[in-house]
Design an enzyme around this catalytic site. Structure first.
Site, PDB file in Angstrom:
ATOM      1  N   ARG A 148      -4.190  10.211   4.218  1.00  0.00           N
ATOM      2  CA  ARG A 148      -3.039  11.077   4.451  1.00  0.00           C
ATOM      3  C   ARG A 148      -2.205  11.212   3.181  1.00  0.00           C
ATOM      4  O   ARG A 148      -1.658  12.273   2.887  1.00  0.00           O
ATOM      5  CB  ARG A 148      -2.248  10.430   5.574  1.00  0.00           C
ATOM      6  CG  ARG A 148      -0.794  10.793   5.634  1.00  0.00           C
ATOM      7  CD  ARG A 148      -0.590  11.944   6.542  1.00  0.00           C
ATOM      8  NE  ARG A 148       0.810  12.313   6.560  1.00  0.00           N
ATOM      9  CZ  ARG A 148       1.218  13.473   7.017  1.00  0.00           C
ATOM     10  NH1 ARG A 148       0.344  14.329   7.498  1.00  0.00           N
ATOM     11  NH2 ARG A 148       2.490  13.777   7.027  1.00  0.00           N
ATOM     12  N   ASP A 177       4.514   0.632  12.091  1.00  0.00           N
ATOM     13  CA  ASP A 177       3.279   0.022  11.564  1.00  0.00           C
ATOM     14  C   ASP A 177       3.110  -1.422  12.017  1.00  0.00           C
ATOM     15  O   ASP A 177       2.071  -2.027  11.744  1.00  0.00           O
ATOM     16  CB  ASP A 177       3.263   0.065  10.032  1.00  0.00           C
ATOM     17  CG  ASP A 177       3.121   1.480   9.523  1.00  0.00           C
ATOM     18  OD1 ASP A 177       3.348   1.697   8.312  1.00  0.00           O
ATOM     19  OD2 ASP A 177       2.826   2.381  10.331  1.00  0.00           O
ATOM     20  N   ARG A 224      -8.824  -0.705   4.501  1.00  0.00           N
ATOM     21  CA  ARG A 224      -7.974   0.384   3.984  1.00  0.00           C
ATOM     22  C   ARG A 224      -6.618  -0.171   3.557  1.00  0.00           C
ATOM     23  O   ARG A 224      -5.985   0.338   2.653  1.00  0.00           O
ATOM     24  CB  ARG A 224      -7.761   1.453   5.044  1.00  0.00           C
ATOM     25  CG  ARG A 224      -8.974   2.272   5.383  1.00  0.00           C
ATOM     26  CD  ARG A 224      -8.615   3.476   6.207  1.00  0.00           C
ATOM     27  NE  ARG A 224      -7.552   4.255   5.556  1.00  0.00           N
ATOM     28  CZ  ARG A 224      -7.070   5.405   6.046  1.00  0.00           C
ATOM     29  NH1 ARG A 224      -7.541   5.896   7.182  1.00  0.00           N
ATOM     30  NH2 ARG A 224      -6.116   6.065   5.415  1.00  0.00           N
ATOM     31  N   LYS A 238       0.847  -1.212   0.000  1.00  0.00           N
ATOM     32  CA  LYS A 238       0.000   0.000   0.000  1.00  0.00           C
ATOM     33  C   LYS A 238       0.877   1.254   0.000  1.00  0.00           C
ATOM     34  O   LYS A 238       0.656   2.175  -0.795  1.00  0.00           O
ATOM     35  CB  LYS A 238      -0.884  -0.006   1.242  1.00  0.00           C
ATOM     36  CG  LYS A 238      -1.521   1.340   1.586  1.00  0.00           C
ATOM     37  CD  LYS A 238      -2.458   1.266   2.772  1.00  0.00           C
ATOM     38  CE  LYS A 238      -1.759   1.463   4.071  1.00  0.00           C
ATOM     39  NZ  LYS A 238      -1.455   2.865   4.430  1.00  0.00           N
ATOM     40  N   ARG A 278      -0.006  14.539  12.536  1.00  0.00           N
ATOM     41  CA  ARG A 278       0.515  14.327  11.180  1.00  0.00           C
ATOM     42  C   ARG A 278       0.615  15.618  10.379  1.00  0.00           C
ATOM     43  O   ARG A 278      -0.024  15.811   9.355  1.00  0.00           O
ATOM     44  CB  ARG A 278      -0.318  13.257  10.487  1.00  0.00           C
ATOM     45  CG  ARG A 278      -0.458  12.046  11.384  1.00  0.00           C
ATOM     46  CD  ARG A 278      -0.903  10.813  10.775  1.00  0.00           C
ATOM     47  NE  ARG A 278       0.022  10.247   9.817  1.00  0.00           N
ATOM     48  CZ  ARG A 278      -0.305   9.185   9.098  1.00  0.00           C
ATOM     49  NH1 ARG A 278      -1.493   8.658   9.224  1.00  0.00           N
ATOM     50  NH2 ARG A 278       0.557   8.688   8.234  1.00  0.00           N
ATOM     51  N   PRO A 279       1.426  16.546  10.848  1.00  0.00           N
ATOM     52  CA  PRO A 279       1.622  17.807  10.119  1.00  0.00           C
ATOM     53  C   PRO A 279       2.353  17.582   8.801  1.00  0.00           C
ATOM     54  O   PRO A 279       2.853  16.475   8.546  1.00  0.00           O
ATOM     55  CB  PRO A 279       2.488  18.628  11.084  1.00  0.00           C
ATOM     56  CG  PRO A 279       3.220  17.601  11.892  1.00  0.00           C
ATOM     57  CD  PRO A 279       2.281  16.428  12.031  1.00  0.00           C
TER      58      PRO A 279
HETATM   59  C1  EPZ Z   1       4.077   6.897   6.171  1.00  0.00           C
HETATM   60  O1  EPZ Z   1       3.301   7.944   6.739  1.00  0.00           O
HETATM   61  C2  EPZ Z   1       3.155   5.690   6.114  1.00  0.00           C
HETATM   62  N1  EPZ Z   1       1.995   5.998   5.283  1.00  0.00           N
HETATM   63  C3  EPZ Z   1       2.676   5.321   7.527  1.00  0.00           C
HETATM   64  O2  EPZ Z   1       1.912   4.126   7.426  1.00  0.00           O
HETATM   65  C4  EPZ Z   1       3.906   5.027   8.382  1.00  0.00           C
HETATM   66  O3  EPZ Z   1       3.491   4.761   9.713  1.00  0.00           O
HETATM   67  C5  EPZ Z   1       4.842   6.240   8.369  1.00  0.00           C
HETATM   68  O4  EPZ Z   1       5.204   6.571   7.007  1.00  0.00           O
HETATM   69  C6  EPZ Z   1       6.128   5.977   9.144  1.00  0.00           C
HETATM   70  O5  EPZ Z   1       6.779   4.867   8.619  1.00  0.00           O
HETATM   71  C7  EPZ Z   1       2.145   5.977   3.924  1.00  0.00           C
HETATM   72  O6  EPZ Z   1       3.211   5.717   3.413  1.00  0.00           O
HETATM   73  C8  EPZ Z   1       0.918   6.277   3.126  1.00  0.00           C
HETATM   74  P1  EPZ Z   1       6.113  10.278   8.325  1.00  0.00           P
HETATM   75  P2  EPZ Z   1       3.891   9.464   6.746  1.00  0.00           P
HETATM   76  O7  EPZ Z   1       6.027  11.525   7.543  1.00  0.00           O
HETATM   77  O8  EPZ Z   1       4.696   9.700   5.553  1.00  0.00           O
HETATM   78  C9  EPZ Z   1       6.179  13.585  11.700  1.00  0.00           C
HETATM   79  C10 EPZ Z   1       0.052   2.716   7.758  1.00  0.00           C
HETATM   80  O9  EPZ Z   1      -0.461   2.207   8.764  1.00  0.00           O
HETATM   81  N2  EPZ Z   1       6.123  14.561  10.596  1.00  0.00           N
HETATM   82  O10 EPZ Z   1       7.328   9.410   8.210  1.00  0.00           O
HETATM   83  O11 EPZ Z   1       2.773  10.367   7.048  1.00  0.00           O
HETATM   84  C11 EPZ Z   1       4.872  12.836  11.851  1.00  0.00           C
HETATM   85  O12 EPZ Z   1       3.938  13.577  12.615  1.00  0.00           O
HETATM   86  C12 EPZ Z   1       0.510   4.165   7.800  1.00  0.00           C
HETATM   87  O13 EPZ Z   1       0.243   2.118   6.672  1.00  0.00           O
HETATM   88  C13 EPZ Z   1       6.231  15.916  10.887  1.00  0.00           C
HETATM   89  O14 EPZ Z   1       6.372  16.310  12.036  1.00  0.00           O
HETATM   90  O15 EPZ Z   1       4.847   9.373   8.036  1.00  0.00           O
HETATM   91  C14 EPZ Z   1       5.302  11.561  12.537  1.00  0.00           C
HETATM   92  O16 EPZ Z   1       5.403  11.800  13.934  1.00  0.00           O
HETATM   93  C15 EPZ Z   1       0.282   4.809   9.169  1.00  0.00           C
HETATM   94  N3  EPZ Z   1       6.179  16.815   9.867  1.00  0.00           N
HETATM   95  C16 EPZ Z   1       6.710  11.312  11.969  1.00  0.00           C
HETATM   96  O17 EPZ Z   1       7.136  12.553  11.387  1.00  0.00           O
HETATM   97  C17 EPZ Z   1       6.011  16.414   8.562  1.00  0.00           C
HETATM   98  O18 EPZ Z   1       5.980  17.288   7.661  1.00  0.00           O
HETATM   99  C18 EPZ Z   1       6.737  10.248  10.867  1.00  0.00           C
HETATM  100  O19 EPZ Z   1       5.851  10.654   9.854  1.00  0.00           O
HETATM  101  C19 EPZ Z   1       5.887  15.043   8.288  1.00  0.00           C
HETATM  102  C20 EPZ Z   1       5.951  14.118   9.313  1.00  0.00           C
END
Ligand code: EPZ
Length: 416
Positions: free
Chosen positions: A92, A304, A396, A22, A121-122
């Protein structure tokens, strides 16, 4: 709302085919906007998040067709239309169209993606990268309006190795002039798959899979055929369910190098493995024992998989400590496990599991995708019947989940 019903099951036994990832398919679908023709994406999982992403692509003028487990995405007539909240609020990953739209059209306007129960998730790191490349943006009325013609490559440092920000900045910079370097970037396998797709299209990206990616801008990208990598989280979920039920299953269509942290932790708990090419057999022939888990960005233990392994550890004698370092609110499933007689105490980002109690079936509710998977694993190894409400969450991210489990001898069905 659909619900899943599980009667305490026999040990899982048999073979399961792992679907496409996914979290690799979603960014690569968005990346098709960077080409001006017909892309063929193979091994696409049949799940609701993909269907929403296809609706978003159609709202941007793309022609999207499904043929078996392939998607044909023609972006010749795509336009930088406004992506409405009723679509972006569902997933997201909707925000991942921003980078390609800016690169190809110099602008993107999308409603801010919904947060979800695991955190706010900013998208500040995404926006910081776009600004570094020469973009301006305004946030008004819940929409992010970004503009930026003639992007210029820059060195961009990410405060956190964000998966989405790495993907969005990579896509925004592939057509920029000059060289872009993303430092402290994410190194997940899904980053590598996106870079492989973009390089096949004619991009010039090096370093994917490390903490520093270098992109040399090119003039244009052409459409290609690409096969999505297997879903390492789906694989980890089935592996954990096999250990939780004391079963023996063979997973087909896996990439063993993507599973190292999960196989290592399950081995500590008591699992054994036979690995061959793209197949892995997992079984438990030793007494299971408690362990500690700390989620980290790749190659660390994946966030995850945190809730799924917690469900397993509820039935493993001894005390296990789980530390969640990636998301601020990823223990929403724990009150539901406690309803099933789990003995867990939470303090901030740390959960302490006393595995000496035995799980008992109950009526519970899924709060997000991976929480739902954890409740399924708990139901498979609990005594009695478990009913899981809000089963839509599972659709999902897991393709034919209850069918695959039934084929592995689980007593499980879904009530629509
Ligand atoms: C991806 O989300 C995955 N989703 C998530 O999988 C996964 O948990 C995550 O990466 C971490 O591995 C997809 O790929 C569609 P991040 P993403 O940006 O990109 C903070 C699932 O269950 N952050 O790596 O949104 C954020 O708040 C889903 O399949 C900022 O602060 O994750 C978090 O605490 C859930 N500012 C951390 O970084 C930003 O601009 C990791 O988020 C972006 C992120």
């Amino acid at each position: 709302m659909s619900k899943i019903v599980i009667n305490s099951s026999n040990p899982l036994n048999g073979k399961v085919e792992i679907s496409g990832a996914k979290n690799s398919a979603l960014p690569i679908i968005a990346a098709c906007l960077l080409t001006n023709g017909r892309n063929i994406l193979e091994n696409i999982p049949d799940i609701s998040d993909i269907r929403v992403m296809c609706e978003i692509m159609q709202s941007l003028g793309c022609d999207v067709k499904k043929e078996g487990d392939s998607l044909i995405i023609d972006s010749a007539n795509s336009k930088p239309n406004i992506v409405p909240y009723e679509l972006t609020g569902k997933i997201r990953a909707s925000f991942l169209v921003s980078g390609p739209l800016i690169a190809r059209f110099g602008k993107a306007k999308t409603a801010l993606p919904g947060g979800c129960s695991i955190g706010t998730r900013p998208v500040d790191l995404h926006l910081k990268g776009f600004v570094s490349l020469g973009c301006h943006y305004e946030i008004d009325d819940g929409y992010v309006d970004i503009s930026g013609n003639k992007l210029t490559g820059k060195v961009i440092y990410l405060d956190f190795p964000s998966v989405g920000a790495t993907q969005n900045i990579m896509m925004a910079s592939v057509l920029a002039s000059g060289k872009t370097v993303i430092e402290n970037c994410a190194s997940e396998p899904e980053i590598c798959d996106l870079a492989d797709f973009l390089n096949k299209c004619g991009a010039d990206i090096n370093g994917a899979g490390t903490d520093k990616i270098t992109i040399y801008g090119v003039d244009k990208l052409s459409p290609v055929r690409h096969r999505i990598i297997p879903d390492r989280i789906e694989a980890g979920t089935f592996m954990t369910a096999a250990v939780a039920t004391g079963g023996r299953i063979t997973l087909k269509n896996v990439n063993l190098t993507h599973l190292s942290s999960v196989t290592s932790k399950l081995s500590e708990i008591g699992a054994s493995f036979n690995e061959f090419s793209d197949e892995l057999t997992i079984y438990c022939d030793r007494t299971t024992k408690s362990t500690d888990i700390k989620t980290m960005p790749f190659p660390g233990f994946p966030t995850d998989m945190q809730s799924q392994i917690a469900a397993l550890l509820c039935n493993v004698k001894g005390t296990s400590v789980i530390t969640e370092t990636v998301f601020e609110n990823r223990f929403m499933y724990i009150p539901e496990l406690i309803r099933m007689n789990a003995d867990i105490k939470v303090d901030g980002r740390v959960a302490v599991i006393n595995g000496n109690s035995k799980l008992v079936g109950a009526e519970v509710s899924a709060t997000d995708l991976r929480a739902g998977a954890a409740l399924v694993i708990a139901g498979l190894c609990a005594k009695g019947r478990t009913i899981i409400n809000n089963a839509e969450y599972l659709k999902r991210g897991y393709c034919s989940f209850t069918k695959k489990l039934t084929d592995l001898c689980a007593d499980i069905y879904i009530e629509e």
